[in-house]
Motif scaffolding. Sequence first.
Motif, short mmCIF file in Angstrom:
data_model
loop_
_atom_site.label_atom_id
_atom_site.label_comp_id
_atom_site.label_asym_id
_atom_site.label_seq_id
_atom_site.Cartn_x
_atom_site.Cartn_y
_atom_site.Cartn_z
N LEU A 8 7.91 -14.14 -1.78
CA LEU A 8 6.74 -13.79 -0.98
C LEU A 8 5.51 -13.72 -1.87
CD1 LEU A 8 8.30 -10.91 1.13
CD2 LEU A 8 7.98 -13.29 1.81
N ASP A 9 4.40 -14.16 -1.34
CA ASP A 9 3.11 -14.04 -2.03
C ASP A 9 2.49 -12.73 -1.55
OD1 ASP A 9 0.47 -14.13 -2.91
OD2 ASP A 9 0.22 -16.26 -2.41
N LEU A 10 2.73 -11.67 -2.31
CA LEU A 10 2.31 -10.33 -1.88
C LEU A 10 0.80 -10.23 -1.74
CD1 LEU A 10 4.80 -8.21 -3.99
CD2 LEU A 10 5.02 -9.03 -1.64
N GLU A 11 0.05 -10.86 -2.61
CA GLU A 11 -1.41 -10.80 -2.51
C GLU A 11 -1.89 -11.51 -1.24
OE1 GLU A 11 -5.11 -9.59 -3.00
OE2 GLU A 11 -3.37 -8.88 -4.14
N ALA A 12 -1.27 -12.61 -0.88
CA ALA A 12 -1.65 -13.31 0.35
C ALA A 12 -1.33 -12.45 1.57
CB ALA A 12 -0.93 -14.65 0.45
N LEU A 13 -0.20 -11.77 1.57
CA LEU A 13 0.14 -10.87 2.67
C LEU A 13 -0.87 -9.74 2.77
CD1 LEU A 13 4.00 -10.72 2.18
CD2 LEU A 13 2.77 -11.90 4.02
N ARG A 14 -1.25 -9.20 1.62
CA ARG A 14 -2.25 -8.11 1.60
C ARG A 14 -3.59 -8.59 2.17
NH1 ARG A 14 -6.16 -5.94 -1.67
NH2 ARG A 14 -6.18 -3.68 -1.81
N ARG A 15 -3.99 -9.79 1.78
CA ARG A 15 -5.26 -10.34 2.29
C ARG A 15 -5.23 -10.48 3.81
NH1 ARG A 15 -4.96 -13.56 -2.34
NH2 ARG A 15 -4.16 -15.32 -1.13
N GLN A 16 -4.06 -10.81 4.38
CA GLN A 16 -3.95 -10.94 5.83
C GLN A 16 -4.20 -9.61 6.53
OE1 GLN A 16 -0.44 -12.98 7.33
NE2 GLN A 16 -0.24 -14.03 5.36
N CYS A 17 -3.98 -8.51 5.83
CA CYS A 17 -4.17 -7.18 6.42
C CYS A 17 -5.60 -6.68 6.30
CB CYS A 17 -3.23 -6.16 5.76
SG CYS A 17 -1.52 -6.35 6.27
N GLN A 18 -6.37 -7.25 5.42
CA GLN A 18 -7.73 -6.74 5.20
C GLN A 18 -8.57 -6.93 6.45
OE1 GLN A 18 -8.60 -8.86 1.53
NE2 GLN A 18 -8.51 -6.91 0.44
N GLY A 24 -7.60 1.60 4.90
CA GLY A 24 -6.54 1.66 3.90
C GLY A 24 -5.48 0.60 4.14
N PHE A 25 -4.55 0.58 3.22
CA PHE A 25 -3.48 -0.40 3.24
C PHE A 25 -2.22 0.27 2.72
CE2 PHE A 25 -1.02 -3.45 0.69
CZ PHE A 25 -0.68 -4.37 1.66
N THR A 26 -1.11 0.06 3.39
CA THR A 26 0.17 0.60 2.94
C THR A 26 1.18 -0.54 2.93
OG1 THR A 26 -0.29 2.73 3.96
CG2 THR A 26 1.99 2.26 3.46
N SER A 27 2.03 -0.54 1.91
CA SER A 27 3.04 -1.59 1.85
C SER A 27 4.36 -1.02 1.35
CB SER A 27 2.59 -2.73 0.93
OG SER A 27 2.54 -2.29 -0.41
N PHE A 28 5.41 -1.75 1.61
CA PHE A 28 6.73 -1.43 1.07
C PHE A 28 7.30 -2.71 0.50
CE2 PHE A 28 11.31 -1.71 1.48
CZ PHE A 28 11.70 -0.61 0.73
N GLU A 29 7.77 -2.63 -0.73
CA GLU A 29 8.38 -3.78 -1.40
C GLU A 29 9.72 -3.33 -1.95
OE1 GLU A 29 7.58 -6.60 -5.30
OE2 GLU A 29 6.04 -5.22 -4.64
N ALA A 75 4.25 -8.29 8.59
CA ALA A 75 5.60 -7.97 8.13
C ALA A 75 6.30 -9.25 7.74
CB ALA A 75 6.38 -7.26 9.23
N ALA A 76 6.88 -9.25 6.54
CA ALA A 76 7.60 -10.42 6.05
C ALA A 76 8.89 -9.95 5.38
CB ALA A 76 6.75 -11.17 5.03
N HIS A 77 9.95 -10.71 5.57
CA HIS A 77 11.25 -10.36 4.99
C HIS A 77 11.79 -11.56 4.24
CE1 HIS A 77 15.32 -8.91 4.55
NE2 HIS A 77 14.94 -7.75 5.01
N ARG A 78 12.33 -11.30 3.08
CA ARG A 78 12.89 -12.35 2.23
C ARG A 78 14.37 -12.50 2.49
NH1 ARG A 78 12.67 -14.40 -3.21
NH2 ARG A 78 14.06 -16.18 -3.00
N VAL A 79 14.85 -13.71 2.53
CA VAL A 79 16.28 -13.99 2.60
C VAL A 79 16.65 -14.89 1.42
CG1 VAL A 79 16.47 -13.75 5.11
CG2 VAL A 79 15.94 -15.99 4.12
#
Length: 83
Positions: A8-18, A24-29, A75-79
Amino acid sequence: FSIHATPLDLEALRRQCQDPRAGGFTSFEGWVRNEHQGRAVTGLDYQAYVALAEIEGNRIVLEATRLFPVVRIVAAHRVGSLA
């Protein structure tokens, strides 16, 4: 909600939330740890029935938007095999 077989590109996911409406922003990794109950862990293999997982993931996201005053949820999940 999306499922990915590649990292996952965590920074790209974060940008989608801005959003300028959000304060604020909350994440779980999650990470693969090196032991579980005293036994060594070298990796995990995550599998999903993608069609059903996407339906359930989207249902959970929709429910969260109904219950809480969120501006945006991504929300994104890795397999796959993770070390």
